[in-house]
Design a protein around this motif. Structure first.
Motif, PDB file in Angstrom:
ATOM      1  N   ASP A   7       0.825  -1.215   0.000  1.00 24.86           N
ATOM      2  CA  ASP A   7       0.000   0.000   0.000  1.00 24.86           C
ATOM      3  C   ASP A   7       0.856   1.261   0.000  1.00 24.86           C
ATOM      4  OD1 ASP A   7      -2.716  -0.933   0.001  1.00 24.86           O
ATOM      5  OD2 ASP A   7      -2.288  -1.791   1.966  1.00 24.86           O
ATOM      6  N   ASP A   8       1.951   1.210   0.766  1.00 24.13           N
ATOM      7  CA  ASP A   8       2.821   2.396   0.829  1.00 24.13           C
ATOM      8  C   ASP A   8       3.472   2.662  -0.529  1.00 24.13           C
ATOM      9  OD1 ASP A   8       2.225   2.712   3.487  1.00 24.13           O
ATOM     10  OD2 ASP A   8       3.913   1.491   4.176  1.00 24.13           O
ATOM     11  N   VAL A   9       3.896   1.582  -1.194  1.00 24.68           N
ATOM     12  CA  VAL A   9       4.515   1.741  -2.513  1.00 24.68           C
ATOM     13  C   VAL A   9       3.473   2.268  -3.508  1.00 24.68           C
ATOM     14  CG1 VAL A   9       5.588   0.507  -4.462  1.00 24.68           C
ATOM     15  CG2 VAL A   9       6.296  -0.003  -2.107  1.00 24.68           C
ATOM     16  N   LEU A  10       2.263   1.701  -3.441  1.00 26.01           N
ATOM     17  CA  LEU A  10       1.201   2.145  -4.347  1.00 26.01           C
ATOM     18  C   LEU A  10       0.873   3.620  -4.113  1.00 26.01           C
ATOM     19  CD1 LEU A  10      -0.941   1.609  -6.481  1.00 26.01           C
ATOM     20  CD2 LEU A  10      -2.436   0.692  -4.694  1.00 26.01           C
ATOM     21  N   LYS A  11       0.834   4.006  -2.839  1.00 28.99           N
ATOM     22  CA  LYS A  11       0.543   5.409  -2.512  1.00 28.99           C
ATOM     23  C   LYS A  11       1.582   6.333  -3.170  1.00 28.99           C
ATOM     24  CE  LYS A  11       0.790   7.899   1.740  1.00 28.99           C
ATOM     25  NZ  LYS A  11       0.563   7.847   3.196  1.00 28.99           N
ATOM     26  N   LEU A  12       2.850   5.985  -3.041  1.00 28.08           N
ATOM     27  CA  LEU A  12       3.912   6.821  -3.634  1.00 28.08           C
ATOM     28  C   LEU A  12       3.812   6.851  -5.156  1.00 28.08           C
ATOM     29  CD1 LEU A  12       7.128   5.934  -1.570  1.00 28.08           C
ATOM     30  CD2 LEU A  12       5.665   7.942  -1.371  1.00 28.08           C
ATOM     31  N   LEU A  13       3.636   5.673  -5.761  1.00 32.93           N
ATOM     32  CA  LEU A  13       3.580   5.617  -7.226  1.00 32.93           C
ATOM     33  C   LEU A  13       2.348   6.350  -7.763  1.00 32.93           C
ATOM     34  CD1 LEU A  13       4.699   1.929  -8.004  1.00 32.93           C
ATOM     35  CD2 LEU A  13       6.035   4.030  -8.250  1.00 32.93           C
ATOM     36  N   SER A  14       1.213   6.257  -7.026  1.00 37.53           N
ATOM     37  CA  SER A  14      -0.024   6.904  -7.488  1.00 37.53           C
ATOM     38  C   SER A  14       0.126   8.414  -7.510  1.00 37.53           C
ATOM     39  CB  SER A  14      -1.199   6.572  -6.565  1.00 37.53           C
ATOM     40  OG  SER A  14      -1.426   5.206  -6.526  1.00 37.53           O
ATOM     41  N   ARG A  15       0.916   8.945  -6.589  1.00 38.37           N
ATOM     42  CA  ARG A  15       1.043  10.403  -6.491  1.00 38.37           C
ATOM     43  C   ARG A  15       2.032  10.966  -7.505  1.00 38.37           C
ATOM     44  NH1 ARG A  15       1.431  11.281   0.018  1.00 38.37           N
ATOM     45  NH2 ARG A  15      -0.806  11.325   0.436  1.00 38.37           N
ATOM     46  N   GLU A  16       2.865  10.100  -8.066  1.00 42.88           N
ATOM     47  CA  GLU A  16       3.969  10.547  -8.913  1.00 42.88           C
ATOM     48  C   GLU A  16       3.599  10.457 -10.384  1.00 42.88           C
ATOM     49  OE1 GLU A  16       6.815  12.511  -9.417  1.00 42.88           O
ATOM     50  OE2 GLU A  16       6.819  11.931  -7.304  1.00 42.88           O
ATOM     51  N   LYS A  17       3.740  11.569 -11.109  1.00 42.48           N
ATOM     52  CA  LYS A  17       3.415  11.554 -12.553  1.00 42.48           C
ATOM     53  C   LYS A  17       4.587  10.992 -13.362  1.00 42.48           C
ATOM     54  CE  LYS A  17      -0.457  14.403 -12.750  1.00 42.48           C
ATOM     55  NZ  LYS A  17      -0.878  13.792 -11.507  1.00 42.48           N
ATOM     56  N   ASP A  18       5.792  11.079 -12.787  1.00 43.49           N
ATOM     57  CA  ASP A  18       6.998  10.654 -13.495  1.00 43.49           C
ATOM     58  C   ASP A  18       7.534   9.361 -12.856  1.00 43.49           C
ATOM     59  OD1 ASP A  18       9.026  10.734 -15.273  1.00 43.49           O
ATOM     60  OD2 ASP A  18       9.691  12.767 -14.748  1.00 43.49           O
ATOM     61  N   THR A  51      15.498   0.614 -16.264  1.00 42.33           N
ATOM     62  CA  THR A  51      16.713   0.400 -15.468  1.00 42.33           C
ATOM     63  C   THR A  51      17.242   1.696 -14.858  1.00 42.33           C
ATOM     64  OG1 THR A  51      17.198  -1.043 -17.309  1.00 42.33           O
ATOM     65  CG2 THR A  51      18.820  -0.985 -15.524  1.00 42.33           C
ATOM     66  N   ASN A  52      17.225   2.757 -15.646  1.00 48.89           N
ATOM     67  CA  ASN A  52      17.804   3.997 -15.117  1.00 48.89           C
ATOM     68  C   ASN A  52      16.826   4.843 -14.322  1.00 48.89           C
ATOM     69  OD1 ASN A  52      20.230   3.414 -16.312  1.00 48.89           O
ATOM     70  ND2 ASN A  52      19.571   4.309 -18.258  1.00 48.89           N
ATOM     71  N   LYS A  53      15.547   4.766 -14.716  1.00 46.44           N
ATOM     72  CA  LYS A  53      14.587   5.737 -14.141  1.00 46.44           C
ATOM     73  C   LYS A  53      13.765   5.176 -12.982  1.00 46.44           C
ATOM     74  CE  LYS A  53      13.004   6.794 -18.371  1.00 46.44           C
ATOM     75  NZ  LYS A  53      12.209   7.403 -19.410  1.00 46.44           N
ATOM     76  N   GLY A  54      13.535   3.898 -12.957  1.00 48.76           N
ATOM     77  CA  GLY A  54      12.757   3.321 -11.864  1.00 48.76           C
ATOM     78  C   GLY A  54      11.377   2.876 -12.311  1.00 48.76           C
ATOM     79  N   TYR A  55      10.340   3.190 -11.517  1.00 50.43           N
ATOM     80  CA  TYR A  55       8.988   2.675 -11.753  1.00 50.43           C
ATOM     81  C   TYR A  55       8.010   3.790 -12.101  1.00 50.43           C
ATOM     82  CZ  TYR A  55      10.880  -1.373  -9.283  1.00 50.43           C
ATOM     83  OH  TYR A  55      11.640  -2.433  -8.901  1.00 50.43           O
ATOM     84  N   LEU A  56       7.045   3.433 -12.968  1.00 51.81           N
ATOM     85  CA  LEU A  56       5.976   4.376 -13.305  1.00 51.81           C
ATOM     86  C   LEU A  56       4.645   3.621 -13.319  1.00 51.81           C
ATOM     87  CD1 LEU A  56       5.145   7.246 -14.390  1.00 51.81           C
ATOM     88  CD2 LEU A  56       5.357   6.273 -16.677  1.00 51.81           C
ATOM     89  N   LEU A  57       3.679   4.120 -12.524  1.00 52.93           N
ATOM     90  CA  LEU A  57       2.344   3.506 -12.528  1.00 52.93           C
ATOM     91  C   LEU A  57       1.593   4.011 -13.750  1.00 52.93           C
ATOM     92  CD1 LEU A  57       0.117   1.832 -11.048  1.00 52.93           C
ATOM     93  CD2 LEU A  57      -0.516   3.958  -9.882  1.00 52.93           C
TER      94      LEU A  57
END
Ligand code: BTN
Length: 333
Positions: A4-15, A51-57
């Motif tokens: 849930d914490d990871v989802l919360k962070l990814l949901s808030r991030e546009k990049d 690999t360089n940028k990470g994750y994007l929801l």
């Protein structure tokens, strides 16, 4: 839960968010973040990784999850939101938490209820994957005489939440059913415990059930004339339920801080979207069985949210509780 914490962070991030930054923010290892992302993907979340940028929801399934709801709310709210896949009744779960000292503002949400409760002992149809079943704990510092105001304020709060989440209007049938196209999309059941000596409200469990994505076949035959869903009334379009859950929580938090001085807004809005005043009605007192109602005309909503009614014999009364059938609604002709 870390997921849930990871989802919360990814949901808030546009990049993209780097795995490194996520693990630092949450104070966990990179491996734990990878495992949480894997679990989210298995749930149906589409998460791109580079690999360089990470994750994007990229997209979210319509799952009522703590992560997706908390992402839309202030951080300090996360601790008091409890989300379940299935419970008997969210009101019952919240009652239990309340007896263990849960603070005002605590929320219980479920995707499915096996024993959803409606008013007057009725059941509330609560299929999975379709509605928002939510209970909100309030400790309002008020006498029991104020309870009808509270339930009416709640109807306004939920109508505002639907407007904010989806841009859609709804109407109120006295006392607090919400309607779209003259059929019910939301019911509210408030269960109160009162201190015997003072008559003061100890706890108020406000249970809100909104039919969001149900199809016609989701409703039991006996309520098919009465009940509908937001989706049915909007050409079958599907709506993201976490958004509505978050907006209901925001509206209820606002209600809680507006109480009791902010009445003028709630009264004005309640009158504005109420479709009971001006209609022919049958009123059922608390004790009456069906068939023993009194016919009359609903004249107005009073300042205390009671309903002014003129009965067929010319007498006028202010109804504070009970139920009314409104001609032209729910199959009543
Ligand atoms: C009614 O219209 O009769 C009231 C229905 C209230 C349903 C909600 S769903 C969430 C909460 N939990 C319950 O068991 N009931 C309320």
């Amino acid at each position: 839960m870390l997921k849930d914490d990871v989802l919360k962070l990814l949901s808030r991030e546009k990049d993209y968010s780097s795995g490194e930054a996520i693990s630092r923010t949450l104070g966990v290892t990179r491996a734990a973040v990878n495992a949480a992302v894997k679990a989210l993907r298995e749930d149906g979340y589409e998460i791109e990784s580079s690999t360089n940028k990470g994750y994007l929801l990229v997209s979210s399934p319509d799952i009522l999850s703590k992560g997706s709801i908390a992402a839309l709310l202030p951080d300090d709210k996360s601790d008091v939101i409890h989300v379940f896949e299935s419970v008997d009744s969210t009101n019952n779960v919240l009652k239990d938490l309340s007896s263990k000292g849960a603070p005002s503002g605590t929320v219980v949400i479920a995707d499915h209820q096996t024993g959803g409760k409606g008013r007057r002992g009725r059941s509330f149809s609560s299929p999975s994957g379709a509605g928002v079943y939510l209970s909100y704990l309030l400790r309002p510092e008020a006498g029991f005489d104020k309870i009808s105001d509270l339930t009416s304020w709640t109807a306004v709060a939920v109508a505002d939440a639907i407007k904010n989440a989806y841009g859609l209007d709804s109407q109120i049938k006295w006392v607090n059913d919400l309607l779209m196209n003259r059929k019910k999309i939301c019911g509210i059941l408030t269960e109160v415990s009162v201190e015997g000596e003072s008559g003061f409200i100890d706890t108020c469990i406000i249970g809100i059930g909104v039919n969001v994505n149900e199809t016609v076949s989701d409703f039991p035959a006996e309520i098919s004339e009465i009940a509908t869903s937001i989706s049915i009334e909007n050409e079958g379009k599907k709506f993201f339920r976490s958004k509505l859950a978050a907006e209901i929580i925001k509206s209820m938090d606002k209600l809680s801080s507006d109480w009791p001085d902010g009445s003028s807004y709630y009264l004005e809005r309640y009158r504005d979207i109420n479709i009971t005043a001006g209609s022919k009605i049958t009123a059922y007192s608390l004790m009456a069985e069906n068939g023993n109602g009194r016919m009359g005309t609903a004249l107005a909503i009073n300042d205390d949210f009671s309903l002014k009614v003129e009965f067929a014999d010319g007498s006028v009364a202010d109804l504070k509780s009970g139920e009314v059938s409104v001609r032209g609604l729910y199959g009543y002709t």
